[in-house]
Design an enzyme around this catalytic site. Structure first.
Site, PDB file in Angstrom:
ATOM      1  N   ASP A 202       1.146  -0.316   9.614  1.00  0.00           N
ATOM      2  CA  ASP A 202       1.422   0.944  10.327  1.00  0.00           C
ATOM      3  C   ASP A 202       2.928   1.253  10.241  1.00  0.00           C
ATOM      4  O   ASP A 202       3.347   2.362   9.872  1.00  0.00           O
ATOM      5  CB  ASP A 202       0.984   0.762  11.788  1.00  0.00           C
TER       6      ASP A 202
ATOM      7  N   VAL B 132      -2.136  -8.221  13.292  1.00  0.00           N
ATOM      8  CA  VAL B 132      -1.915  -8.251  14.751  1.00  0.00           C
ATOM      9  C   VAL B 132      -3.228  -8.317  15.514  1.00  0.00           C
ATOM     10  O   VAL B 132      -3.340  -9.004  16.528  1.00  0.00           O
ATOM     11  CB  VAL B 132      -1.125  -6.978  15.177  1.00  0.00           C
TER      12      VAL B 132
ATOM     13  N   ILE C 284       0.830  -1.223   0.000  1.00  0.00           N
ATOM     14  CA  ILE C 284       0.000   0.000   0.000  1.00  0.00           C
ATOM     15  C   ILE C 284       0.857   1.262   0.000  1.00  0.00           C
ATOM     16  O   ILE C 284       0.427   2.306  -0.506  1.00  0.00           O
ATOM     17  CB  ILE C 284      -0.981  -0.023   1.185  1.00  0.00           C
TER      18      ILE C 284
HETATM   19  N1  APR Z   1       0.707  -3.018   2.365  1.00  0.00           N
HETATM   20  C1  APR Z   1      -0.543  -3.557   2.428  1.00  0.00           C
HETATM   21  N2  APR Z   1      -0.957  -4.364   3.429  1.00  0.00           N
HETATM   22  C2  APR Z   1      -0.051  -4.652   4.398  1.00  0.00           C
HETATM   23  C3  APR Z   1       1.267  -4.135   4.408  1.00  0.00           C
HETATM   24  C4  APR Z   1       1.627  -3.282   3.333  1.00  0.00           C
HETATM   25  N3  APR Z   1       2.847  -2.732   3.241  1.00  0.00           N
HETATM   26  N4  APR Z   1       1.908  -4.611   5.520  1.00  0.00           N
HETATM   27  C5  APR Z   1       1.032  -5.402   6.155  1.00  0.00           C
HETATM   28  N5  APR Z   1      -0.149  -5.439   5.493  1.00  0.00           N
HETATM   29  C6  APR Z   1      -1.369  -6.187   5.809  1.00  0.00           C
HETATM   30  C7  APR Z   1      -1.212  -7.383   6.697  1.00  0.00           C
HETATM   31  O1  APR Z   1      -0.733  -8.511   5.946  1.00  0.00           O
HETATM   32  C8  APR Z   1      -2.650  -7.569   7.170  1.00  0.00           C
HETATM   33  O2  APR Z   1      -3.403  -8.306   6.202  1.00  0.00           O
HETATM   34  O3  APR Z   1      -2.226  -5.326   6.544  1.00  0.00           O
HETATM   35  C9  APR Z   1      -3.194  -6.126   7.208  1.00  0.00           C
HETATM   36  C10 APR Z   1      -3.399  -5.567   8.610  1.00  0.00           C
HETATM   37  O4  APR Z   1      -2.414  -6.108   9.493  1.00  0.00           O
HETATM   38  P1  APR Z   1      -1.674  -5.187  10.607  1.00  0.00           P
HETATM   39  O5  APR Z   1      -0.798  -4.237   9.924  1.00  0.00           O
HETATM   40  O6  APR Z   1      -1.109  -6.127  11.614  1.00  0.00           O
HETATM   41  O7  APR Z   1      -2.881  -4.326  11.253  1.00  0.00           O
HETATM   42  P2  APR Z   1      -3.993  -4.750  12.332  1.00  0.00           P
HETATM   43  O8  APR Z   1      -4.277  -6.210  12.304  1.00  0.00           O
HETATM   44  O9  APR Z   1      -5.120  -3.793  12.096  1.00  0.00           O
HETATM   45  O10 APR Z   1      -3.294  -4.447  13.732  1.00  0.00           O
HETATM   46  C11 APR Z   1      -3.043  -3.105  14.067  1.00  0.00           C
HETATM   47  O11 APR Z   1      -0.750  -3.541  14.549  1.00  0.00           O
HETATM   48  O12 APR Z   1       1.020  -2.518  13.537  1.00  0.00           O
HETATM   49  C12 APR Z   1       0.222  -2.499  14.649  1.00  0.00           C
HETATM   50  O13 APR Z   1       0.210  -0.195  15.330  1.00  0.00           O
HETATM   51  C13 APR Z   1      -0.575  -1.225  14.772  1.00  0.00           C
HETATM   52  O14 APR Z   1      -1.274  -1.743  16.993  1.00  0.00           O
HETATM   53  C14 APR Z   1      -1.696  -1.691  15.647  1.00  0.00           C
HETATM   54  C15 APR Z   1      -1.979  -3.094  15.127  1.00  0.00           C
END
Ligand code: APR
Length: 175
Positions: free
Chosen positions: A33, A125, A10
């Site tokens: 994030d 996460v 993304i």
């Molecule tokens: N581009 C697109 N999608 C991505 C990318 C990227 N560069 N990196 C990770 N993802 C995907 C993951 O594979 C997953 O399917 O984003 C989706 C959401 O995963 P997370 O990033 O772990 O987000 P979330 O599950 O909402 O958890 C949020 O994680 O990073 C921490 O600060 C954040 O505490 C918060 C929690």
């Protein structure tokens, strides 16, 4: 409103706004994030720090969204939203996840922007089962689609497995 699903990082998308799956502090983290903050540069963290706290340590509550510039990202803006942590499905997770999509689109419209890319909010996460999350995302966005306002939505999946799963949800959802 047009909607597509792609497999991509993304942080590489040159759209009006990419959505960040953040935590309530908005001070960065892992997953998407972390990737967004790394690609945007330190100015993004400063912009988040400058956002007001609704309560100590909370700048964005679950389901809410807020917008910053995109800084070094190809995207013009970042819309930060906080998805629900999965606790088994009986704690209002689905409506809170739907709010993430609705509030992100509300901000997009308020800022007269047109193209937006969402990651799979809460599917990493935060442990939300991907099939259930995809169904909530697609049905919520389809409902928002009714307002034919020239918005283009990209569901940006990080893995082929997720892309296929979201594409299946798109085919399944009533048009
Ligand atoms: N581009 C697109 N999608 C991505 C990318 C990227 N560069 N990196 C990770 N993802 C995907 C993951 O594979 C997953 O399917 O984003 C989706 C959401 O995963 P997370 O990033 O772990 O987000 P979330 O599950 O909402 O958890 C949020 O994680 O990073 C921490 O600060 C954040 O505490 C918060 C929690």
């Amino acid at each position: 409103m047009l909607m597509q699903v792609i497999r991509a990082d993304i942080t590489a998308l040159a759209v009006d706004a990419i959505v960040n799956a953040a935590n309530p502090s908005l001070l960065g983290g892992g997953g998407v994030d972390g990737a967004i903050h790394r690609a945007a540069g330190p100015a993004l963290l400063q912009a988040c720090r400058d956002l007001p706290e609704s309560t100590p340590g909370v700048r964005c509550r679950t389901g809410e969204a807020c917008i910053t510039a995109g800084f070094a990202l190809p995207a013009r803006h970042v819309i930060h939203t906080v998805g629900p942590i999965w606790h088994g499905g009986g704690h209002g997770e689905a409506p809170l996840l739907a709010l993430c999509y609705r509030n992100s689109l509300r901000l997009l419209r308020q800022h007269r922007l047109h193209t937006i890319a969402f990651p799979a909010i809460s599917c990493g996460v935060y442990g939300y089962p991907a099939v259930k999350a995809a169904s909530v995302a697609v049905s919520t966005l389809r409902d928002e689609l009714a307002a034919d306002d020239g918005i283009e939505v990209t569901l940006c999946c990080f893995s082929e497995e997720m892309r296929a799963l979201v594409e299946h949800a798109l085919d399944d959802a009533p048009h």
